[in-house]
Write an enzyme that holds these catalytic residues in place. Structure first.
Site, short mmCIF file in Angstrom:
data_model
loop_
_atom_site.label_atom_id
_atom_site.label_comp_id
_atom_site.label_asym_id
_atom_site.label_seq_id
_atom_site.Cartn_x
_atom_site.Cartn_y
_atom_site.Cartn_z
N TYR A 135 0.82 -1.21 0.00
CA TYR A 135 0.00 0.00 0.00
C TYR A 135 0.86 1.27 0.00
O TYR A 135 0.37 2.35 -0.30
CB TYR A 135 -0.93 0.04 1.22
CG TYR A 135 -1.99 -1.06 1.26
CD1 TYR A 135 -2.22 -1.88 0.18
CD2 TYR A 135 -2.76 -1.26 2.39
CE1 TYR A 135 -3.18 -2.88 0.22
CE2 TYR A 135 -3.73 -2.25 2.44
CZ TYR A 135 -3.92 -3.07 1.35
OH TYR A 135 -4.87 -4.04 1.40
N LYS A 190 3.99 -14.95 3.08
CA LYS A 190 3.91 -15.67 1.80
C LYS A 190 5.35 -15.86 1.35
O LYS A 190 5.75 -15.49 0.23
CB LYS A 190 3.07 -14.84 0.80
CG LYS A 190 2.73 -15.53 -0.48
CD LYS A 190 1.70 -16.63 -0.34
CE LYS A 190 1.46 -17.34 -1.65
NZ LYS A 190 0.75 -18.62 -1.52
N ASP A 222 -2.34 -18.15 2.48
CA ASP A 222 -3.45 -18.93 1.90
C ASP A 222 -3.93 -19.99 2.89
O ASP A 222 -5.12 -20.22 3.07
CB ASP A 222 -3.06 -19.53 0.54
CG ASP A 222 -1.63 -20.02 0.48
OD1 ASP A 222 -0.86 -19.78 1.43
OD2 ASP A 222 -1.27 -20.67 -0.52
N ASP A 246 -5.23 -6.80 6.25
CA ASP A 246 -6.48 -6.17 5.80
C ASP A 246 -7.50 -7.27 5.47
O ASP A 246 -8.66 -7.24 5.92
CB ASP A 246 -6.13 -5.36 4.54
CG ASP A 246 -7.22 -4.39 4.13
OD1 ASP A 246 -8.26 -4.36 4.79
OD2 ASP A 246 -7.02 -3.69 3.12
N ASP A 250 -10.78 -8.94 8.05
CA ASP A 250 -12.19 -8.92 7.62
C ASP A 250 -12.77 -10.33 7.65
O ASP A 250 -13.92 -10.54 8.04
CB ASP A 250 -12.31 -8.36 6.20
CG ASP A 250 -12.64 -6.88 6.20
OD1 ASP A 250 -12.33 -6.22 7.21
OD2 ASP A 250 -13.21 -6.39 5.20
#
Ligand code: NAD
Length: 361
Positions: A135, A190, A222, A246, A250
């Protein structure tokens, strides 16, 4: 103690109003000052984070934030979009650690889409790094249009990066938080594909040497996404980067039934913090008086605990929320057969009543 109150857009104004009522009911000595942020600030001042709002935020011990954004601003140049206000506040105040607890209240077990035995007693803390990652990487793909879209472009790119100090400080936060809980941290990365996350894993492992009493495991993002719905209670503290955090936070929030229940805190190294619900401005239900204000009310409780040194008052709010849920009151997002549907205002007022009744009792 000074609190900057930034309601923002959409349901932000409705839910923050209820949290302010709850804070007032505690009869503590603090000053609250309100300012515009997001789309509301853009409409009034031409910028989502005007200088006056930023100054108020900087001069305050804590910020109570609603939510920003609306589809009507989607055509604006990216720096002027409402969501940039949050990025601007994080950057200017150095808010690098985002705490997102996902707690399943016993009274709401049936509101989750998962089987009750999987989520009953669930209490996870996701710690998301907020100031690095893709980001904020440079360079970012050049835009060829002014409306935020890419007509005719052949490619777009964003760069993922983390520095050692950025990873170290969030790892310390996670290990210290785990010491106050069940002493277990899962670092999500990752590293099988991305260099940035091999580096992340190495640095977290280095920092872990200072916390021999805390268990550390590493998990690919994942797999973490899968395990969160398969066996969520195996997690306790989860620490991860900005983008994975992020998404996973959620996902974790929905385990508990409704995003309308989940608070969050974003802290800097001086414990100054921005406190906001985990959800957005929900334009689809704005002005209908049906939004759940509990995530914002519980964010106010986190604010009292983390930034204002008022743990007892934070407990009072959380106890009041539990008692309101036990009495069967529900906003529409958490409503189920046999419970009583209430509006945003009625829910806020019920929490106020539970606090004042307890005080008188
Ligand atoms: P959202 O979280 O606003 O809404 C997702 C869904 O959850 C909607 O159906 C909404 O009605 C429901 N919902 C959210 N909060 C609720 C509550 N308190 N009570 C009951 N139902 C609730 O996400 P979105 O629709 O993807 O985004 C809407 C806008 O919010 C966008 O402009 C987005 O950029 C912005 N946004 C802002 C923040 C923030 O201010 N921190 C975070 C996420 C999204």
């Amino acid at each position: 103690m000074k609190i900057a109150v930034l309601p923002g857009d959409g349901i932000g104004t409705e839910i923050v109003a209820e949290a302010v009522k709850v804070l007032n009911a505690l009869e503590l000595k603090f000053e609250m000052e309100e300012a515009l942020v997001g789309g509301a600030a853009y409409d009034a001042h031409g910028h989502p984070l005007p200088e006056s709002t930023l100054k108020l935020a900087k001069d305050s011990d804590a910020i109570l934030f609603g939510a920003v954004g609306d589809w009507k601003y989607d055509k604006l140049d990216r720096p002027l979009r409402p969501e940039q206000a949050i990025l601007g506040l994080r950057k200017n105040l150095g808010l690098f650690a985002n705490f997102r607890p996902a707690i399943c209240y016993e009274q709401l077990v049936s509101a989750s889409s998962l089987k009750p035995e999987l989520i009953s007693g669930l209490d996870i803390l996701i710690i998301r790094e907020l100031t690095g990652d893709i980001y904020f990487g440079q360079p970012r793909g050049r835009r060829v249009a002014t409306d935020g879209h890419f007509p005719g472009a052949e490619e777009a790119f964003d760069t993922m990066r983390y520095s050692r100090p950025e990873i170290e400080r969030i790892a310390h936060v996670a290990f210290q938080a785990a010491r106050k809980r069940s002493k277990k941290v899962t670092s999500v990365d990752k590293s099988n594909v991305l260099e940035t996350f091999q580096f992340w894993k190495d640095v977290v492992t280095d920092v872990h040497k200072e916390y021999p009493d805390v268990a550390l495991d590493h998990m690919y993002v994942d797999n973490a996404a899968m395990q969160l719905v398969k066996e969520p209670k195996k997690f306790d503290v989860v620490v991860t980067g900005n983008m994975f955090g992020d998404i996973l936070s959620d996902e974790a929030s929905m385990l508990t039934g409704s995003i309308g229940m989940l608070p969050s805190a974003s802290l800097n190294s001086q414990s100054q913090g921005l406190y906001e619900p985990s959800h957005g401005s929900a334009p689809d239900i704005a002005c209908k008086g049906i939004a759940n204000p509990l995530a914002t009310i519980l964010s106010a409780a986190m604010m009292l605990r983390f930034s204002l040194n008022q743990a007892e008052s934070a407990d009072r709010i959380e106890t009041a929320v539990r008692s309101v849920l036990s009495s069967g009151l529900r906003t529409v997002d958490i409503w189920s057969e046999g419970t009583q549907k209430v509006s945003t205002r009625e829910m806020g007022e019920a929490v106020v009543k539970a606090i004042t009744k307890k005080a008188k009792g």
